[in-house]
Design an enzyme around this catalytic site. Structure first.
Site, short mmCIF file in Angstrom:
data_model
loop_
_atom_site.label_atom_id
_atom_site.label_comp_id
_atom_site.label_asym_id
_atom_site.label_seq_id
_atom_site.Cartn_x
_atom_site.Cartn_y
_atom_site.Cartn_z
CG ASP A 58 -0.40 -0.04 2.52
OD1 ASP A 58 0.85 -0.07 2.62
OD2 ASP A 58 -1.16 -0.03 3.52
CB SER A 59 4.58 1.68 -0.21
OG SER A 59 4.75 0.55 -1.04
CG ASP A 113 0.41 -4.11 2.03
OD1 ASP A 113 0.48 -4.95 2.95
OD2 ASP A 113 1.16 -3.13 1.93
CE LYS A 149 3.27 -5.74 3.80
NZ LYS A 149 2.73 -4.67 4.68
CD GLU A 187 0.60 -1.45 7.88
OE1 GLU A 187 0.21 -0.63 8.76
OE2 GLU A 187 1.10 -1.09 6.81
CD GLU A 227 7.96 -0.06 7.67
OE1 GLU A 227 7.04 -0.79 7.27
OE2 GLU A 227 8.11 1.12 7.28
#
Ligand code: KIV
Length: 271
Positions: A55-56, A94, A124, A126, A193
């Site tokens: 999602d960057s 993501d 993925k 978070e 991270e």
């Protein structure tokens, strides 16, 4: 079939599956990079084990100041392009902000869409203890899951910045506890991270999942980087952990300047 430019050997190469990658833990380090479209995927696919549709993309493709605005539809769109062009890498998509936090059911449905419509091989998400039920349910639905701890950019407003996480004893203990819980819930990989190297080492030694570091030091089972950071194409901000292997931005500017000069001077179409 999308095979132009890909060598015969690579075209024949099997796609990495998540179980094969997990079986590599502690052996050859896993190479992961982000990609957001078919051209990028074709360029990186021969060299990496995992491609992440991160999602960057909200920052490096869409121009937002953080990853929060990215939608599930957008990740599906980009994931489909990447999956269409990759032959070798395992494709991980993501889960964007608010596609999994509100309920276990929504999380499973969102993850399912990333495989069914985005053609990803894994997802993925978070976060730590609060999303363990979501992880368990997604894994139970037959979808490999990659966790993400430490700096979790979707929580930027709660974290207050992108600085190192887990620095205090209590913070390190909480992160290790979260890693163990995610591992127990069935995560195949854990992105770590921007955490202290010793903490990343402790997590790596404590979990069955493969740890993938970004700003987490050399002791992880693999490394991940944002494509634009590796090739010098994101001028707004360079994270401290990023290593630039190519001045892509400068090269493109030089090419554009030369092109514009030739068109304006009439040289471009003259023999
Ligand atoms: O969104 C992303 O690209 C990521 C990586 C930086 C791990 O989450």
């Amino acid at each position: 079939m999308y095979t132009e430019g890909i060598s015969e050997a690579t075209a024949k190469q099997k796609t990495w599956t998540m179980p094969q990658l997990v079986a590599q833990k502690g052996q050859t380090p896993i190479v992961m990079v982000t990609a957001y479209d078919a051209t990028m995927a074709k360029l990186v696919d021969d060299y990496v084990d995992v491609i992440l549709i991160g999602d960057s993309l909200g920052m490096v493709v869409q121009g937002h100041s953080n990853t929060i605005p990215v939608t599930l539809e957008e990740i599906i769109y980009h994931s489909r392009m990447v999956a269409r062009a990759s032959r070798h890498a395992c494709v991980v998509a993501d889960m964007p902000f608010m596609s999994y936090q509100a309920s276990v059911e929504e999380a499973v449905r969102s993850a399912g869409r990333l495989l069914k419509e985005g053609h990803a091989h894994a997802i993925k998400l978070e976060g730590g203890l609060p999303i363990v039920p979501q992880v368990r349910a997604i894994v139970d639905a037959g979808i490999p899951v990659v966790g993400h701890l430490g700096v979790t950019p979707q929580s930027i407003h709660a974290l207050g910045g992108y600085g190192k996480q887990g620095k205090s004893d209590a913070g390190a203990k909480a992160l290790l506890e979260a890693a163990l819980a995610l591992d127990g819930a069935g995560c195949s990989m854990l992105v770590l991270e921007n955490i202290l190297h010793e903490l990343a080492q402790e997590v790596t030694q404590s979990v069955r999942a493969c740890t993938i570091g970004i700003g987490a030091g050399p002791h992880c089972d693999g490394q991940v980087q944002v494509f634009h950071d590796l090739v010098g194409m994101f001028p707004d901000f360079t994270p401290r952990h990023a290593k630039r292997f190519f001045e892509g931005g400068a090269g493109i500017r030089t090419a554009m300047e030369a092109y514009a000069k030739e068109v304006r001077s009439g040289k471009f179409l003259s023999k």
